[in-house]
Design a protein around this motif. Structure first.
Motif, PDB file in Angstrom:
ATOM      1  N   GLU A   1     -13.827 -10.099  63.042  1.00 64.64           N
ATOM      2  CA  GLU A   1     -13.850 -11.039  61.917  1.00 64.64           C
ATOM      3  C   GLU A   1     -15.270 -11.519  61.632  1.00 64.64           C
ATOM      4  O   GLU A   1     -15.679 -11.616  60.473  1.00 64.64           O
ATOM      5  CB  GLU A   1     -12.934 -12.228  62.174  1.00 64.64           C
ATOM      6  N   GLU A   2     -16.048 -11.800  62.679  1.00 61.21           N
ATOM      7  CA  GLU A   2     -17.434 -12.224  62.482  1.00 61.21           C
ATOM      8  C   GLU A   2     -18.248 -11.130  61.802  1.00 61.21           C
ATOM      9  O   GLU A   2     -19.037 -11.405  60.898  1.00 61.21           O
ATOM     10  CB  GLU A   2     -18.080 -12.605  63.819  1.00 61.21           C
TER      11      GLU A   2
ATOM     12  N   ARG B   1     -17.138  -8.771  59.822  1.00 63.15           N
ATOM     13  CA  ARG B   1     -16.703  -8.702  58.419  1.00 63.15           C
ATOM     14  C   ARG B   1     -17.338  -9.807  57.596  1.00 63.15           C
ATOM     15  O   ARG B   1     -17.808  -9.578  56.485  1.00 63.15           O
ATOM     16  CB  ARG B   1     -15.180  -8.796  58.331  1.00 63.15           C
ATOM     17  N   LYS B   2     -17.362 -11.019  58.126  1.00 57.97           N
ATOM     18  CA  LYS B   2     -17.972 -12.149  57.398  1.00 57.97           C
ATOM     19  C   LYS B   2     -19.453 -11.901  57.165  1.00 57.97           C
ATOM     20  O   LYS B   2     -19.964 -12.160  56.079  1.00 57.97           O
ATOM     21  CB  LYS B   2     -17.763 -13.444  58.167  1.00 57.97           C
ATOM     22  N   ASN B   3     -20.139 -11.414  58.203  1.00 56.28           N
ATOM     23  CA  ASN B   3     -21.566 -11.146  58.071  1.00 56.28           C
ATOM     24  C   ASN B   3     -21.842 -10.058  57.051  1.00 56.28           C
ATOM     25  O   ASN B   3     -22.812 -10.143  56.279  1.00 56.28           O
ATOM     26  CB  ASN B   3     -22.184 -10.792  59.430  1.00 56.28           C
TER      27      ASN B   3
ATOM     28  N   ASN C   1     -19.941  -9.263  54.456  1.00 61.77           N
ATOM     29  CA  ASN C   1     -19.641  -9.816  53.133  1.00 61.77           C
ATOM     30  C   ASN C   1     -20.754 -10.744  52.674  1.00 61.77           C
ATOM     31  O   ASN C   1     -21.103 -10.768  51.487  1.00 61.77           O
ATOM     32  CB  ASN C   1     -18.306 -10.551  53.148  1.00 61.77           C
ATOM     33  N   ALA C   2     -21.318 -11.508  53.589  1.00 63.94           N
ATOM     34  CA  ALA C   2     -22.399 -12.427  53.232  1.00 63.94           C
ATOM     35  C   ALA C   2     -23.673 -11.666  52.883  1.00 63.94           C
ATOM     36  O   ALA C   2     -24.451 -12.111  52.042  1.00 63.94           O
ATOM     37  CB  ALA C   2     -22.664 -13.390  54.380  1.00 63.94           C
TER      38      ALA C   2
END
Length: 88
Positions: free
Chosen positions: A78-79, A81-83, A85-86
């Motif tokens: 999840e981390e 994926r967030k990184n 996307n950011a």
């Protein structure tokens, strides 16, 4: 990493404190405090209580493995994926 460590990592990842966990799981706050501090290990009761809160982590929490194609992820996935996307 063992199950206890994965549970602690998930608690950190979700930024959830022992007061909130006690309210959501009906497991006493002192039990969560002792788990967090490593005085006691997480039991199946705590794992069973957390799995409905974050079902996407259930398989990883218990086995240490992931099945992203089935929606079963880890906090690291999840981390990442967030990184991604950011970043873009």
């Amino acid at each position: 990493m063992n199950t206890h460590e994965r549970l602690i990592r998930l608690m950190d990842h979700k930024k959830i404190g022992r007061q909130d966990l006690a309210r959501l799981t009906e497991i006493p706050v002192d039990r969560w405090k002792n788990i967090r501090r490593g005085r006691v290990g997480a039991s199946t009761e705590e794992l069973d209580a957390c799995t409905p809160l974050w079902p996407e982590y259930g398989y990883w929490l218990i086995t240490g493995n992931t099945l992203p194609e089935a929606g079963q992820i880890s906090s690291e996935i999840e981390e990442t994926r967030k990184n991604l996307n950011a970043a873009g």
